[in-house]
Design an enzyme around this catalytic site. Structure first.
Site, PDB file in Angstrom:
ATOM      1  N   LYS A  45      -1.880  -6.415 -11.429  1.00 37.40           N
ATOM      2  CA  LYS A  45      -3.127  -5.692 -11.152  1.00 37.40           C
ATOM      3  C   LYS A  45      -3.364  -4.613 -12.208  1.00 37.40           C
ATOM      4  CE  LYS A  45      -4.132  -5.572  -6.650  1.00 37.40           C
ATOM      5  NZ  LYS A  45      -4.172  -5.163  -5.252  1.00 37.40           N
ATOM      6  N   GLU A 162     -12.355   7.482   3.673  1.00 37.56           N
ATOM      7  CA  GLU A 162     -13.271   6.698   2.833  1.00 37.56           C
ATOM      8  C   GLU A 162     -14.088   5.757   3.695  1.00 37.56           C
ATOM      9  OE1 GLU A 162     -13.911   6.696  -0.622  1.00 37.56           O
ATOM     10  OE2 GLU A 162     -15.485   5.443   0.234  1.00 37.56           O
ATOM     11  N   ARG A 165     -18.149   0.389   1.767  1.00 40.41           N
ATOM     12  CA  ARG A 165     -18.258  -0.993   2.258  1.00 40.41           C
ATOM     13  C   ARG A 165     -18.061  -1.937   1.086  1.00 40.41           C
ATOM     14  NH1 ARG A 165     -24.289  -0.525   3.641  1.00 40.41           N
ATOM     15  NH2 ARG A 165     -24.045   0.679   1.732  1.00 40.41           N
ATOM     16  N   ASN A 222     -15.375   3.405  12.646  1.00 40.67           N
ATOM     17  CA  ASN A 222     -15.160   1.958  12.703  1.00 40.67           C
ATOM     18  C   ASN A 222     -15.170   1.443  14.137  1.00 40.67           C
ATOM     19  OD1 ASN A 222     -15.207   1.482  10.028  1.00 40.67           O
ATOM     20  ND2 ASN A 222     -13.016   1.154   9.751  1.00 40.67           N
ATOM     21  N   GLY A 271     -14.494  -8.938  10.898  1.00 41.57           N
ATOM     22  CA  GLY A 271     -13.148  -9.212  10.408  1.00 41.57           C
ATOM     23  C   GLY A 271     -12.876  -8.285   9.237  1.00 41.57           C
ATOM     24  N   CYS A 274     -10.364  -3.876   7.513  1.00 37.80           N
ATOM     25  CA  CYS A 274     -10.532  -2.558   8.136  1.00 37.80           C
ATOM     26  C   CYS A 274     -10.787  -2.621   9.646  1.00 37.80           C
ATOM     27  CB  CYS A 274     -11.659  -1.794   7.443  1.00 37.80           C
ATOM     28  SG  CYS A 274     -11.184  -1.224   5.792  1.00 37.80           S
TER      29      CYS A 274
HETATM   30  P1  NAD Z   1      -5.546  -3.112  -0.865  1.00 42.54           P
HETATM   31  O1  NAD Z   1      -4.465  -3.883  -0.224  1.00 42.54           O
HETATM   32  O2  NAD Z   1      -6.644  -3.824  -1.575  1.00 42.54           O
HETATM   33  O3  NAD Z   1      -4.927  -2.087  -1.916  1.00 42.54           O
HETATM   34  C1  NAD Z   1      -3.759  -1.352  -1.701  1.00 42.54           C
HETATM   35  C2  NAD Z   1      -3.047  -1.228  -3.042  1.00 42.54           C
HETATM   36  O4  NAD Z   1      -1.964  -0.311  -2.910  1.00 42.54           O
HETATM   37  C3  NAD Z   1      -2.448  -2.544  -3.553  1.00 42.54           C
HETATM   38  O5  NAD Z   1      -2.951  -2.812  -4.859  1.00 42.54           O
HETATM   39  C4  NAD Z   1      -0.935  -2.272  -3.560  1.00 42.54           C
HETATM   40  O6  NAD Z   1      -0.262  -2.954  -4.598  1.00 42.54           O
HETATM   41  C5  NAD Z   1      -0.923  -0.771  -3.747  1.00 42.54           C
HETATM   42  N1  NAD Z   1       0.337  -0.112  -3.384  1.00 42.54           N
HETATM   43  C6  NAD Z   1       1.156  -0.338  -2.326  1.00 42.54           C
HETATM   44  N2  NAD Z   1       2.223   0.496  -2.366  1.00 42.54           N
HETATM   45  C7  NAD Z   1       2.061   1.268  -3.470  1.00 42.54           C
HETATM   46  C8  NAD Z   1       2.812   2.322  -4.032  1.00 42.54           C
HETATM   47  N3  NAD Z   1       3.931   2.747  -3.475  1.00 42.54           N
HETATM   48  N4  NAD Z   1       2.353   2.889  -5.166  1.00 42.54           N
HETATM   49  C9  NAD Z   1       1.208   2.484  -5.747  1.00 42.54           C
HETATM   50  N5  NAD Z   1       0.455   1.479  -5.243  1.00 42.54           N
HETATM   51  C10 NAD Z   1       0.868   0.885  -4.121  1.00 42.54           C
HETATM   52  O7  NAD Z   1      -6.155  -2.182   0.281  1.00 42.54           O
HETATM   53  P2  NAD Z   1      -7.625  -1.515   0.363  1.00 42.54           P
HETATM   54  O8  NAD Z   1      -8.582  -2.455   0.988  1.00 42.54           O
HETATM   55  O9  NAD Z   1      -7.956  -0.918  -0.955  1.00 42.54           O
HETATM   56  O10 NAD Z   1      -7.344  -0.376   1.440  1.00 42.54           O
HETATM   57  C11 NAD Z   1      -6.587   0.771   1.138  1.00 42.54           C
HETATM   58  C12 NAD Z   1      -6.777   1.781   2.254  1.00 42.54           C
HETATM   59  O11 NAD Z   1      -8.137   2.179   2.290  1.00 42.54           O
HETATM   60  C13 NAD Z   1      -6.476   1.245   3.652  1.00 42.54           C
HETATM   61  O12 NAD Z   1      -5.947   2.283   4.443  1.00 42.54           O
HETATM   62  C14 NAD Z   1      -7.852   0.852   4.170  1.00 42.54           C
HETATM   63  O13 NAD Z   1      -7.906   0.870   5.586  1.00 42.54           O
HETATM   64  C15 NAD Z   1      -8.690   1.955   3.575  1.00 42.54           C
HETATM   65  N6  NAD Z   1     -10.092   1.613   3.371  1.00 42.54           N
HETATM   66  C16 NAD Z   1     -10.427   0.430   2.782  1.00 42.54           C
HETATM   67  C17 NAD Z   1     -11.765   0.124   2.597  1.00 42.54           C
HETATM   68  C18 NAD Z   1     -12.188  -1.210   2.016  1.00 42.54           C
HETATM   69  O14 NAD Z   1     -13.376  -1.500   2.045  1.00 42.54           O
HETATM   70  N7  NAD Z   1     -11.291  -2.023   1.480  1.00 42.54           N
HETATM   71  C19 NAD Z   1     -12.776   1.027   3.003  1.00 42.54           C
HETATM   72  C20 NAD Z   1     -12.388   2.241   3.551  1.00 42.54           C
HETATM   73  C21 NAD Z   1     -11.041   2.526   3.746  1.00 42.54           C
END
Ligand code: NAD
Length: 448
Positions: A45, A162, A165, A222, A271, A274
């Site tokens: 990544k 955060e 969407r 949510n 789904g 989140c």
């Molecule tokens: P994701 O799985 O896409 O990304 C998480 C990233 O963290 C991965 O790339 C993983 O490799 C990395 N990671 C894990 N352990 C790590 C470490 N020790 N050091 C550095 N990187 C590390 O998840 P996401 O969808 O981006 O969601 C992240 C958080 O944000 C969650 O809590 C989610 O609920 C919240 N969130 C997500 C969204 C969304 O639309 N995706 C919106 C609001 C909030």
């Protein structure tokens, strides 16, 4: 949007975890003028991002990544020590998935990154949680940071939930509806204001609150959205039993400004990475702190949502004449929603899997989520395009409402299918148009 942070005290930002949320945040903040270092444990990544490739589908983001890299203000690394050295503000954006075998949030990544970062924090800095966590998590993380950082209590923690969407992530990051800052000191507020100066200058409202409230806001939001979706889907169940039409019902409700039409679309339900795991973790946490009764209704919200998947399979089975054994079904969509390649807890893929389990010969097509879908459900057949997926199909089922599927011409699709039979899992098609083209049209919550 003005594109530079305030000049006097412009903090340098790190973003820990560069998935859907973190990569978007890092890229947008660099475009807004901050120096940003993104950190992820996933080497592939990090390499892709440094190379100018966004490792997931998000409209508008690839162009901004190139712009940010060209500006020299953005880079990515796997080296946490570099982040400790670099950052004045560290945003935690790692995943908080559902724990295996439990409804609780799996906090191992949030705790892991906090524990691993702390030894590199040698000067005053602010660590800001953006991940969605159960209320009370930040208090634990503060102790973890301050006990392990050389800078001790000079390291503060704040929470900035955060709301972005997927599909609108750039817009939601640049111009969010609101910013929520959960802070423990005036300095933390001032630092967060400096870290979001261009966004705030653009008129975005800021809600300043304590840290537990900031942790709660996200799951409360949510839960509300999930409830609204399941509410209209519960009405769909009632409509099915009474011969009423849920689409007309939703339309009539939507004109009431106290209700509003958004998130009031009946269909296959929610789904993604989140909503489902957030409401489950919320119930789990509420029970832990003795207020399980207050959010017990969310179990119903979840159950209604899950039933939509089974009910969609029922409709396909009915269309197929009562059995799915050996029936060729074309599944349009795999992503949990359009304009995303995210298949985490995707209703579409779940339905495709359930159809296959009942013996159907399933062919899946999604404009962007094919690679992710293949990884999660490798035994399904994946087609090259809509018409390939629909070739000789006895039932077509629309599962993700991509524009490409909404605008399908029923006459053209009729040329390749075996039987003109469609289940519209998202109320995305015009039934009159499809029935006029001699298709049998079915949708959840509508008379057959
Ligand atoms: P994701 O799985 O896409 O990304 C998480 C990233 O963290 C991965 O790339 C993983 O490799 C990395 N990671 C894990 N352990 C790590 C470490 N020790 N050091 C550095 N990187 C590390 O998840 P996401 O969808 O981006 O969601 C992240 C958080 O944000 C969650 O809590 C989610 O609920 C919240 N969130 C997500 C969204 C969304 O639309 N995706 C919106 C609001 C909030």
């Amino acid at each position: 949007m003005s594109s530079t942070p305030s000049t006097s005290s412009t903090p340098r930002l790190t973003v820990l975890g560069t998935g859907y949320l973190g990569a978007t945040h890092a890229i947008c903040m660099a475009v807004l003028g901050y120096d940003v270092l993104g950190v992820d444990t996933d080497r592939a990544k990090v390499a892709a991002l440094n190379d100018g490739r966004v490792p997931f589908f998000e409209p508008g983001l690839p162009a901004l990544l190139r712009k940010a890299l060209d500006s020299g203000r953005l880079s990515f690394t796997t080296d946490l020590s570099a982040a400790g050295e670099f950052g004045d503000v560290h945003f935690i954006c790692v995943g908080t998935p559902q724990q295996a075998g439990s409804h609780a949030a799996d906090l191992r990544y949030v705790e892991g990154v906090t524990r691993d970062l702390a030894p590199y924090l040698r000067r005053r800095c602010l660590v800001v949680g953006k991940s969605t966590v159960p209320v009370g998590t930040a208090a634990r993380l503060t102790r973890l940071l301050q006990d392990n950082a050389p800078a001790g209590t000079e390291v503060e923690l704040a929470w900035n939930p955060e709301f972005l969407r997927e599909g609108y992530a750039v817009e939601d990051t640049m111009r969010p509806d609101r910013l929520v800052f959960g802070i423990g000191s005036a300095w933390a507020e001032q630092t967060l204001r400096a870290a979001f100066a261009p966004v705030i200058r653009n008129g975005v409202p800021v809600v300043i609150t304590d840290i537990p409230t900031a942790e709660l806001v996200k799951v409360a939001a949510n839960s509300f959205l999930a409830t609204k979706i399941s509410y209209i889907n519960a009405m769909a169940e009632v409509c099915e039993a009474t011969g009423a039409d849920v689409q007309d019902l939703a339309s009539a409700l939507s004109y009431d400004t106290r209700i509003g039409g958004r998130f009031l679309h009946p269909g296959l339900g929610f789904g993604g990475g989140c909503l489902p795991k957030d409401i489950r973790a919320f119930v789990h946490r509420a029970e832990e702190v003795g207020v399980g009764r207050s959010v017990a209704f969310l179990r119903q919200v979840d159950a209604i949502n899950q039933r939509r998947r089974a009910r969609t399979v029922d409709l396909v089975r009915e269309q197929a004449g009562g059995s799915l054994e050996g029936v060729r079904v074309c599944c349009l969509g795999a992503a949990f929603k359009p304009d995303s390649d995210d298949v985490r807890d995707a209703p579409a893929l779940d339905v495709a899997r359930m159809l296959q389990e009942e013996g159907a010969i399933v062919s899946v097509y999604d404009p962007e989520a094919m690679d992710n879908a293949r990884r999660v459900q490798p035994t399904l057949h994946y087609a090259e395009g809509v018409f390939d997926a629909a070739a000789d199909a006895q039932v077509v089922v629309l599962l993700t409402e991509w524009d490409q599927f909404r605008s399908l011409d029923p006459r053209r699709l009729a040329e390749v299918v075996a039987t003109r039979s469609i289940v519209d899992g998202r109320h995305a098609l015009d039934p009159a148009e499809w029935t006029a083209a001699a298709w049998t049209y079915r949708a959840l919550g509508r008379a057959g």
